[in-house]
Scaffold this active site. Structure first.
Site, PDB file in Angstrom:
ATOM      1  N   ARG A  12      32.288  36.929  43.959  1.00 56.42           N
ATOM      2  CA  ARG A  12      31.677  35.610  43.822  1.00 56.42           C
ATOM      3  C   ARG A  12      30.390  35.764  43.019  1.00 56.42           C
ATOM      4  O   ARG A  12      29.701  36.798  43.111  1.00 56.42           O
ATOM      5  CB  ARG A  12      31.334  35.026  45.200  1.00 56.42           C
ATOM      6  CG  ARG A  12      32.529  34.545  45.986  1.00 56.42           C
ATOM      7  CD  ARG A  12      33.115  33.262  45.420  1.00 56.42           C
ATOM      8  NE  ARG A  12      34.212  32.755  46.202  1.00 56.42           N
ATOM      9  CZ  ARG A  12      35.514  32.855  45.862  1.00 56.42           C
ATOM     10  NH1 ARG A  12      35.858  33.453  44.750  1.00 56.42           N
ATOM     11  NH2 ARG A  12      36.442  32.335  46.634  1.00 56.42           N
ATOM     12  N   HIS A  71      36.615  32.660  35.658  1.00 50.68           N
ATOM     13  CA  HIS A  71      37.184  32.684  37.017  1.00 50.68           C
ATOM     14  C   HIS A  71      38.722  32.630  36.976  1.00 50.68           C
ATOM     15  O   HIS A  71      39.341  31.710  37.516  1.00 50.68           O
ATOM     16  CB  HIS A  71      36.632  31.530  37.869  1.00 50.68           C
ATOM     17  CG  HIS A  71      36.735  31.811  39.357  1.00 50.68           C
ATOM     18  ND1 HIS A  71      35.799  31.390  40.260  1.00 50.68           N
ATOM     19  CD2 HIS A  71      37.667  32.462  40.078  1.00 50.68           C
ATOM     20  CE1 HIS A  71      36.147  31.770  41.480  1.00 50.68           C
ATOM     21  NE2 HIS A  71      37.295  32.435  41.391  1.00 50.68           N
TER      22      HIS A  71
HETATM   23  C1  GLV Z   1      39.506  32.863  44.128  1.00 50.12           C
HETATM   24  O1  GLV Z   1      38.393  32.911  43.772  1.00 50.12           O
HETATM   25  C2  GLV Z   1      39.955  32.998  45.497  1.00 50.12           C
HETATM   26  O2  GLV Z   1      39.141  32.920  46.432  1.00 50.12           O
HETATM   27  O3  GLV Z   1      41.171  33.205  45.697  1.00 50.12           O
END
Ligand code: GLV
Length: 309
Positions: A224, A272
């Site tokens: 994160r 992401h």
């Molecule tokens: C992606 O960031 C997840 O938490 O699967």
């Protein structure tokens, strides 16, 4: 019996139609068209709005569309006592394995250097060390982390792992807890962060943390954005203590256009996408977990709200 779906808008209809097919007994409604809130017993969400889940008084469980649950637990008004289920499964693990191996191999084989040399029509045949001479460290040894570490080991890398609690994984040197963090970092040339975001791991990668890595180390963050203190990373790159950073997650997403990471020569930004869940394979995991939950069968992916993962 109805389910409410909250996702990034572009994907909502795709998910709705898949989940509806997989769960014919449950009416799958979109967040923006909830109908009578009292019908809603299940919520399938990614980054639900603060306080939004409170309106569903009959909520029986909340499903995170993803392995991380920080985006659900961040809601200070999250209904008390409602179980939260994360979504893991083979597609998330496979995609993360691909992402981690791709970037570790890219860094290991000096692909960025070769790309730059190509731009100058410069023939630079470097000989890189063998994978067994490259020390990779994976932080976070849950399903995704343990799988990524094992995949790297099977490519021949010298792999260690670090997690809050102790783990035993074949061919991986496992470290744990604050007391073993410095030893883990000292033996790591390429660091991969796949930690869950909790109060303990928030801002873990800061100035002091970087100083414990050997000079010239690289980091890959697919955990994160909040794991990283951004300015401390920029400073460590500036002083050349760190060689590069590959970042898939950010404190603010989408990453703002003016953010220094975009144009930084030592930073690779990916939006992401390390391990994105899709409605076909991810939807099947969610439907299976929900049906098990409804039938009172054990659901391994129910998280510990107190622990945060
Ligand atoms: C992606 O960031 C997840 O938490 O699967």
């Amino acid at each position: 019996m109805a389910l409410i779906l909250h996702l990034r808008t572009a994907r909502e209809l795709w998910w709705q139609s898949h989940l509806q097919k997989l769960l014919p007994e449950i009416e799958c409604r979109l967040w923006r068209e909830p109908g009578n809130p009292d019908d809603i017993e299940y919520a399938v969400v990614w980054r639900p709005p603060e306080g939004g889940l409170q309106q569903f008084r009959n909520l029986k469980c909340i499903v995170s569309v993803g392995a991380g649950v920080d985006h659900v637990l961040a809601d200070s008004q999250l209904p008390e006592g409602v179980p939260v289920i994360r979504t893991t499964g083979t597609d998330l693990t496979q995609r993360m394995r691909e992402y981690v191996c791709l970037h570790v191999l890219r860094l290991h084989r000096g692909l960025d250097r070769q790309w730059q040399a190509q731009c100058a029509a410069d023939w630079q045949p470097d000989i890189t060390p063998l994978a067994s001479q490259r020390r990779v460290g994976v932080m976070g040894l849950g399903k995704l982390g343990a799988d990524a570490a094992a995949s790297l080991a099977s490519l021949g890398f010298d792999v260690a792992g670090w997690a809050r609690s102790s783990h035993h994984i074949d061919r991986i040197d496992c470290f744990h807890g604050d007391a073993q963090l410095a030893d883990f970092l000292a033996r790591t040339d390429i660091l991969v962060c796949l930690l869950p975001l909790t109060a303990q791991t928030d801002s873990l990668m800061d100035r002091e943390f970087f100083s414990l890595l050997p000079k010239g180390a690289s980091i890959i963050n697919a955990g994160r954005g909040e794991h990283l203190v951004e300015q401390d990373l920029l400073d460590a790159l500036e002083t050349e203590h760190l060689a590069s950073a590959t970042l898939d997650v950010f404190r603010t997403e989408p990453l703002p256009k003016e953010h220094p990471f975009w144009a930084h020569p030592k930073v690779l930004v990916t939006p992401h996408v390390g391990s994105m869940i899709d409605p076909e394979t991810g939807g099947r995991e969610i439907a299976r977990n929900l049906l098990d939950f409804i039938a009172n069968r054990p659901v391994a992916d129910v998280i510990d709200r107190q622990r945060g993962y």
